[in-house]
Design a protein around this motif. Structure first.
Motif, mmCIF file in Angstrom:
data_model
loop_
_atom_site.group_PDB
_atom_site.id
_atom_site.type_symbol
_atom_site.label_atom_id
_atom_site.label_comp_id
_atom_site.label_asym_id
_atom_site.label_seq_id
_atom_site.Cartn_x
_atom_site.Cartn_y
_atom_site.Cartn_z
ATOM 1 N N THR A 23 0.833 -1.204 0.000
ATOM 2 C CA THR A 23 0.000 0.000 0.000
ATOM 3 C C THR A 23 0.863 1.247 0.000
ATOM 4 O O THR A 23 0.615 2.189 -0.755
ATOM 5 N N GLY A 26 2.499 1.692 -3.378
ATOM 6 C CA GLY A 26 1.542 2.178 -4.365
ATOM 7 C C GLY A 26 1.295 3.674 -4.251
ATOM 8 O O GLY A 26 1.296 4.403 -5.252
ATOM 9 N N PHE A 27 1.080 4.134 -3.019
ATOM 10 C CA PHE A 27 0.809 5.566 -2.857
ATOM 11 C C PHE A 27 2.063 6.409 -3.030
ATOM 12 O O PHE A 27 1.984 7.575 -3.425
ATOM 13 N N LEU B 42 -8.800 -0.170 -5.394
ATOM 14 C CA LEU B 42 -7.556 -0.736 -4.883
ATOM 15 C C LEU B 42 -7.499 -2.235 -5.080
ATOM 16 O O LEU B 42 -6.464 -2.810 -5.340
ATOM 17 N N GLY B 88 -4.563 -1.489 -8.775
ATOM 18 C CA GLY B 88 -3.862 -1.324 -7.510
ATOM 19 C C GLY B 88 -2.896 -2.437 -7.149
ATOM 20 O O GLY B 88 -1.844 -2.627 -7.771
ATOM 21 N N TRP B 89 -3.269 -3.152 -6.117
ATOM 22 C CA TRP B 89 -2.350 -4.157 -5.578
ATOM 23 C C TRP B 89 -2.053 -5.283 -6.561
ATOM 24 O O TRP B 89 -0.937 -5.810 -6.580
ATOM 25 N N GLN B 215 0.505 2.666 -10.851
ATOM 26 C CA GLN B 215 0.652 4.075 -10.494
ATOM 27 C C GLN B 215 -0.634 4.845 -10.792
ATOM 28 O O GLN B 215 -1.107 5.626 -9.968
ATOM 29 N N SER B 217 -3.621 3.580 -11.079
ATOM 30 C CA SER B 217 -4.682 3.100 -10.178
ATOM 31 C C SER B 217 -4.599 3.786 -8.823
ATOM 32 O O SER B 217 -5.615 4.210 -8.266
ATOM 33 N N PHE B 218 -3.397 3.880 -8.291
ATOM 34 C CA PHE B 218 -3.258 4.509 -6.978
ATOM 35 C C PHE B 218 -3.514 6.007 -7.048
ATOM 36 O O PHE B 218 -3.998 6.610 -6.084
#
Lengths: 130, 250
Positions: A23, A26-27, B42, B88-89, B215, B217-218
């Motif tokens: 997480t 990603g951010f 996410l 995301g993940w 990138q 997606s986040f």
């Protein structure tokens, strides 16, 4: 309004993160990572070796910093320091519990929803209408 | 009861209470809806089955509607069947699978002094605090933003050299906002790409397209998170007002 904290206008506030590696990575890809001149980052990566004390210290630090507007915390990590999260009542920084890849979001544990839930109980509705 | 209903109809204070209740319920509805959207962004696992036979050992189970398809070339080391887009993940996991665990991990994260590429603007409003998302240039300190009002959907476009992500745009509203904003596509796009490349360069020169997709997606999830923060602020301020009115009346 009684008890309302003063919100300072801030044009370049940060987003802090207390979450797992994926997480946070990603951010950080999204550009929210910040390391200041004191080498203090605006994120804490929580893994199996991270202690509850370290999470508590990071939460207290991020919520007391004036340059942070939002604190993202994975819900399963928030559950480890639930008392601290639920007792937090300042408007800024806002605390947002987010899901992680291994722990989906559970509205039953969300501190904001648990705070407002009692308004929907039959007893409170009946007492409000009297 | 009838007397109570009559007093309810003519009492203006009661109408204000109901306005507050409506505001509270609306913000609660928006909060729950945004929560669901961001969680989906996410991690979208419904109807997908992924089996990856590799060091990542990443396995997800579908809700029973997923099907496995074998490639025509025969059983491969990696079997993927998608009924929905990766987000995301999962994109991050895929990037880790192709680039290697050592390249996509927290170890490579830069610990040298660097300002955030994406920052927030906080200002106080009637319904609580309001947060806009905008970016600032690390090089020359230029900060500019396009303010998008949550209620009126009006946009003010300033000389924008940098990227801005609006607070009210999310999924369905995104297209409407893009059509009303008159940006110079080349300038803003090149700056956006420059910022993105800078973030990706931490993971090496050649990165997987899935990392680029992760990138994006986040970034989209971040827009939703800013919106959730604003709705949460409205929700909590309405809740505290209702609580206070309840305490005053009791």
């Amino acid at each position: 309004m009684a008890g309302r904290a003063q919100i300072r206008t801030n044009n370049s506030a940060l987003i802090a993160m207390i979450a797992d590696e994926d997480t946070v990575t990603g951010f950080l890809l999204a550009g929210v990572g910040n390391v200041d001149i004191r080498r203090k980052a605006n994120y804490l990566i929580v893994d199996s070796k991270t202690t509850v004390k370290a999470i508590e210290d990071a939460f207290k630090e991020f919520t007391s910093r004036e340059d942070i507007a939002v604190v993202l915390i994975s819900q399963y990590i928030a559950n480890m320091i639930r008392f601290l999260v639920d007792s937090y009542n300042k408007p800024v920084p806002a605390i947002l519990e987010i899901p992680s890849k291994d722990h989906p979001y559970d509205p039953a544990h969300d501190s904001v929803l648990s705070r407002v839930r009692y308004l929907f109980s039959a007893e409170s509705v009946a007492s409000g209408r009297r | 009861m009838e007397n109570g209903e009559e007093s309810f109809l003519v009492n203006p204070e009661k109408l204000d209470d109901d306005d507050e209740v409506l505001r509270f319920l609306d913000s609660l509805d928006a909060y729950l809806r945004l929560r669901d959207s961001v969680s989906s962004m996410l991690r979208q696992t419904k109807y997908c089955t992924v089996v990856m036979h590799n060091t990542c050992q990443y396995r997800l189970a579908s809700d029973g509607d997923g099907e496995e398809e074998r490639g025509e070339e025969g059983e491969q080391e990696e079997e993927v069947h998608w009924n929905c887009a990766l987000s995301g993940w999962f994109e991050l996991a895929t990037a880790r699978h192709s680039m290697g665990s050592s390249r996509v991990s927290s170890v490579v994260l830069d610990q040298k002094v660097q300002p955030a590429a994406t920052t927030l603007q906080v200002r106080e409003s009637v319904s609580g605090s309001h947060i806009n998302a905008w970016s600032s240039s690390a090089k020359d300190g230029i900060c500019s933003s396009e303010e998008i009002e949550l209620s009126s959907m009006q946009t003010t476009v300033k000389d924008s050299e940098l990227r801005h992500r609006g607070t009210s745009s999310f999924y369905d509203d995104m297209k409407k906002i893009n059509s009303t904003i008159n940006l110079t596509p080349t300038d803003s796009d090149s700056n956006i790409q420059k910022e993105r490349s800078k973030m990706l360069s931490v993971f090496g020169t050649l990165v997987s397209p899935k990392l680029r997709a992760a990138q994006v997606s986040f970034e989209t999830a971040l827009d939703g998170i800013v919106e959730i923060a604003n709705v949460q602020s409205t929700l909590l301020s309405s809740f505290s007002r209702l609580q206070q009115e309840r305490n005053d009346s009791s």
